[in-house]
Structure formats: C-alpha cells, structure tokens
Design an enzyme around this catalytic site. Structure first.
Site, short mmCIF file in Angstrom:
data_model
loop_
_atom_site.label_atom_id
_atom_site.label_comp_id
_atom_site.label_asym_id
_atom_site.label_seq_id
_atom_site.Cartn_x
_atom_site.Cartn_y
_atom_site.Cartn_z
N GLU A 82 56.06 35.65 45.77
CA GLU A 82 54.61 35.44 45.82
C GLU A 82 54.25 33.96 45.78
OE1 GLU A 82 52.41 38.04 43.23
OE2 GLU A 82 53.98 39.56 43.25
N GLU A 135 54.53 42.20 35.77
CA GLU A 135 53.50 41.61 34.89
C GLU A 135 53.32 42.33 33.56
OE1 GLU A 135 50.04 41.33 37.42
OE2 GLU A 135 51.11 40.17 38.92
O1 9MR Z 1 47.76 39.99 47.48
C1 9MR Z 1 47.34 41.20 46.88
C2 9MR Z 1 45.88 41.45 47.23
O2 9MR Z 1 45.76 41.75 48.61
C3 9MR Z 1 45.34 42.60 46.40
O3 9MR Z 1 43.95 42.72 46.62
C4 9MR Z 1 45.62 42.33 44.93
C5 9MR Z 1 45.09 43.46 44.08
O4 9MR Z 1 45.55 43.41 42.80
O5 9MR Z 1 47.01 42.19 44.73
C6 9MR Z 1 47.51 41.07 45.38
O6 9MR Z 1 48.88 40.89 45.07
C7 9MR Z 1 49.21 40.67 43.71
C8 9MR Z 1 50.62 41.18 43.52
O7 9MR Z 1 50.70 42.50 43.91
C9 9MR Z 1 51.07 41.01 42.07
N1 9MR Z 1 50.91 39.66 41.64
C10 9MR Z 1 49.61 39.05 41.84
C11 9MR Z 1 49.22 39.20 43.29
C12 9MR Z 1 47.88 38.52 43.53
O8 9MR Z 1 46.89 39.21 42.82
#
Ligand code: 9MR
Length: 372
Positions: free
Chosen positions: A263, A158
């Site tokens: 994702e 990102e």
């Molecule tokens: O799914 C993840 C969630 O459990 C966490 O709380 C969150 C914190 O930032 O991150 C989520 O995963 C993210 C991923 O690592 C990067 N892309 C976006 C995802 C959704 O936020």
C-alpha cells in the site's frame, strides 16, 4: 478496407503501449526482477478492463497485483453463506494471464466487514464458538477457492494500535488476542502453500513494532505459519523518519519473516496529522489543505521525487529482506488519497499521472537498480 482496419489497429496499439511507457521505455518489473516483486493494487475499473490505459501500465510495469477492495469480506460474503466471487475471479484471472504474483487482501479486518458477522440468529452478539466458526468458513471459502493461484494473503489487517495495544475490534472483544493465531491457522489449513502475512499501517512506531514482533514469534513458536509482515506505506514528505522505518524493516526480518512493502504512496499534500490510514479519521474540506489543484510546483515535485528515491534506495539496501513493494494504485486520479484524510483534494501520490504518463521518477527508480 482490411488494410485500413489493420493500420488503425497498429496505431491504437502503438498509442496504448506508448502511454504505458516511461520515457526510456524500460519497465519497473524488468529492472527489479532479481530484487523483489513490484506490485500495484487493482480496483474494479482495472479488473473489469474498463480502464484500459491503467491495464496497459499494469501489464508493462508490475509483476504482482493485489485486490484493492473486491476481496474484502463485505464484498465476498455480504450475507452469511452467500458468496460473491465474480470480481475476485476476474482479478485472479488477470493476474494469472499476465503471470503475476497474486495477493489476496484481506481475510480478517475490522473495516469493510458485513454487519451480520458478529450478530447471531437471536439478534445478539455471537459467542466465541460462533465467531470462530464464521471466521473459519469465510477464510476456507475464499482461500480454498483460489488455492495454488493466489500466492499470498494479508491474513489479518490493522489489529494493533500505535502504542502497541490491540485494537478493540469486535474480533478482539469476543476472542481476545487469539483471533490472530486462529485466522492464520484457518488460512494455513485452506492453502498450505500460500504465504501468510500480518499487514498494518504506521508499522514503524516502536511500540507497534514490538507487539507485531511478539505476534510473529508467538505464531512461530506454536508452529503456525507466518511468512511476512506487510508494512503499509501511506506516507508523506516528512513522516515517517527514514531511520525509524528502516529499524522496523530490520526488526521484522530479525524475527524471521520477510517484509512486504504494501500500500505504498507518497502524498505531497499537507496532512492534518501525519500518516494514519484509518479510514474513520477524516477531516472537513478546507481550501488551505488543497494547495496544488493546478499541478505541483517544481520545488515540491523535486522534494516528492527525492522522497520516493530515498525509500527505494532503502528497499534496495534491504533487498535480501524484502519480498515485494506494492504501490496502492496506478494513477493519481484513481488514488484513495484524493479523498483522504480530506475529501475532494487533488493529490499526486502515485508513479503515473492523470494522463497515464509515467512520471520522471519512474526512470530514476529504474536507474537505481544499476548500482545496487
Ligand atoms: O483504497 C481503498 C479504498 O478504495 C476504500 O474505499 C477504503 C475503504 O476502507 O479502503 C482502501 O484501502 C485500505 C486498505 O484496504 C487497508 N489499508 C488502508 C487502505 C486505505 O484506506
């Protein structure tokens, strides 16, 4: 007595296997074996084996796993030089035991990052040199530990905005655009055989595609390896348009890298703004935004299914370009989408329902492979 215990064991096994099955009994990973890996994210309950029913589903249906949270820097290195690998070790052991293609997520990301990372011993912001050193030691420790075992990494996550500009993260502010090549170089040094990816959301916005393609070409021209682009696919029923998404797949492939669909989940709920996955973008709860607390109406269910099938048809069409399709979680109740972008909603974005049953779409996704 022994007989009763054995019978109970068989019964428990039958029940648990049944839970994992689609109604046809076929599995996603078998159906897609000669196409691409089918993956899922694993969070702590699955990694620790406390969510047994999800683990059964993972073993049955998925050929690849990615760490949803436990490999992020705030967990791996909460204090400088103090590493915590227990959860990541268990995650990797699960993947190995089940012969899965294991993915590490993520090495350099502006979020879920420990505070110390940018602060020097003097309490001031670190210099370029110190930040480089910290990136290198973080990446070497993590990638080096799982050398040869974790098969691919989301090296940078990102870093690019929808308009194609660089996100003004601390990595960017201190090191400029060079932080990306540096991260790839450090990862390559730590495990020369691991696949290395750039991963982002909304990676179909045309300006964003252009910048990511530029990054890919830049790395390649300098002899720094990049094997793939990870297209996070946190999508809804209407956005993105499939043509725009497809164009991104072909553009990345034309730049000489594989495409990973990462994702993935499709939310049927209304969204206040489309498909951002930026965790900072939350809005307050409003009952109007949470319309299906008692289940999806049939028409929405059908629309949602068709959307999944459209995406999988596209993936099959481009199977020569796609390395992996990874869902962001197993069942609806564990999905991060229940709290994003609005907290406390009942969402239905994944392939398995709240009772650990495969939704009917699973068999339909499996059936698509028969003609492609
Ligand atoms: O799914 C993840 C969630 O459990 C966490 O709380 C969150 C914190 O930032 O991150 C989520 O995963 C993210 C991923 O690592 C990067 N892309 C976006 C995802 C959704 O936020």
């Amino acid at each position: 007595m022994k007989k009763i215990i054995a019978l109970a064991g068989i019964l428990a096994l039958t029940v648990s296997c049944k839970t994992a099955q689609s109604s046809s009994g076929n599995s996603l990973k078998d159906a897609y074996k000669n196409k691409f890996y089918i993956g899922t994210a694993m969070d702590l309950p699955q990694i620790h084996g406390t969510d047994v029913k999800s683990d059964d589903i993972i073993r049955k249906h998925f050929s690849s796993v990615v760490a949803e949270n436990c490999m992020k820097s705030m967990f791996i290195q909460p204090e400088e030089g103090k590493f915590f690998f227990d959860d990541a070790d268990k995650f990797v052991a699960f993947g190995e035991k089940n012969k899965m293609f294991i993915i590490g997520h993520t090495l350099v990301w502006h979020s879920q990052l420990p505070k110390w990372f940018f602060i020097g011993k003097d309490g001031k912001e670190v210099s370029e040199e110190v930040l480089k050193q910290r990136m290198k030691s973080h990446i070497s420790a993590l990638v080096g530990r799982y050398k040869g075992r974790v098969k691919g990494y989301d090296v940078v996550n990102e870093a690019i905005m929808e308009d194609g500009s660089y996100r003004k993260s601390k990595f960017y502010e201190i090191l400029g655009e060079e932080f990306i090549p540096l991260a790839f170089q450090f990862a390559q040094e730590a495990d020369p055989n691991a696949e290395l990816y750039y991963n982002d959301y909304n990676e179909w916005y045309p300006e964003k595609v252009k910048t990511v393609v530029k990054i890919v070409k830049n790395l390649k021209s300098r002899g720094i390896r990049i094997d793939g682009v990870g297209m996070q696919t946190h999508v809804g029923l209407d956005t993105p348009a499939l043509q725009e998404y497809e164009k991104a797949i072909t553009d990345y492939a034309a730049a000489g890298v594989k495409v990973n669909i990462t994702e993935m989940e499709i939310s049927p709920l209304p969204s206040p703004w489309g498909t951002s996955a930026n965790v900072a973008d939350k809005v307050a709860y409003d009952a109007k935004m949470n319309p299906y607390t008692k289940g999806l109406p049939q028409n929405v269910q059908t629309e949602w299914e068709n959307r999944y099938l459209d995406f999988f048809n596209l993936f099959l069409k481009h199977q020569d370009k796609i390395r992996r399709v990874t869902l962001w979680g197993v069942t609806d109740n564990q999905s991060w989408k229940n709290d994003f972008p609005v907290k406390g909603r009942t969402d239905y974005p994944l392939l398995f329902d709240r009772n650990y049953q495969a939704k009917p779409v699973v068999d339909k996704i499996i059936d698509l492979t028969k003609s492609k």
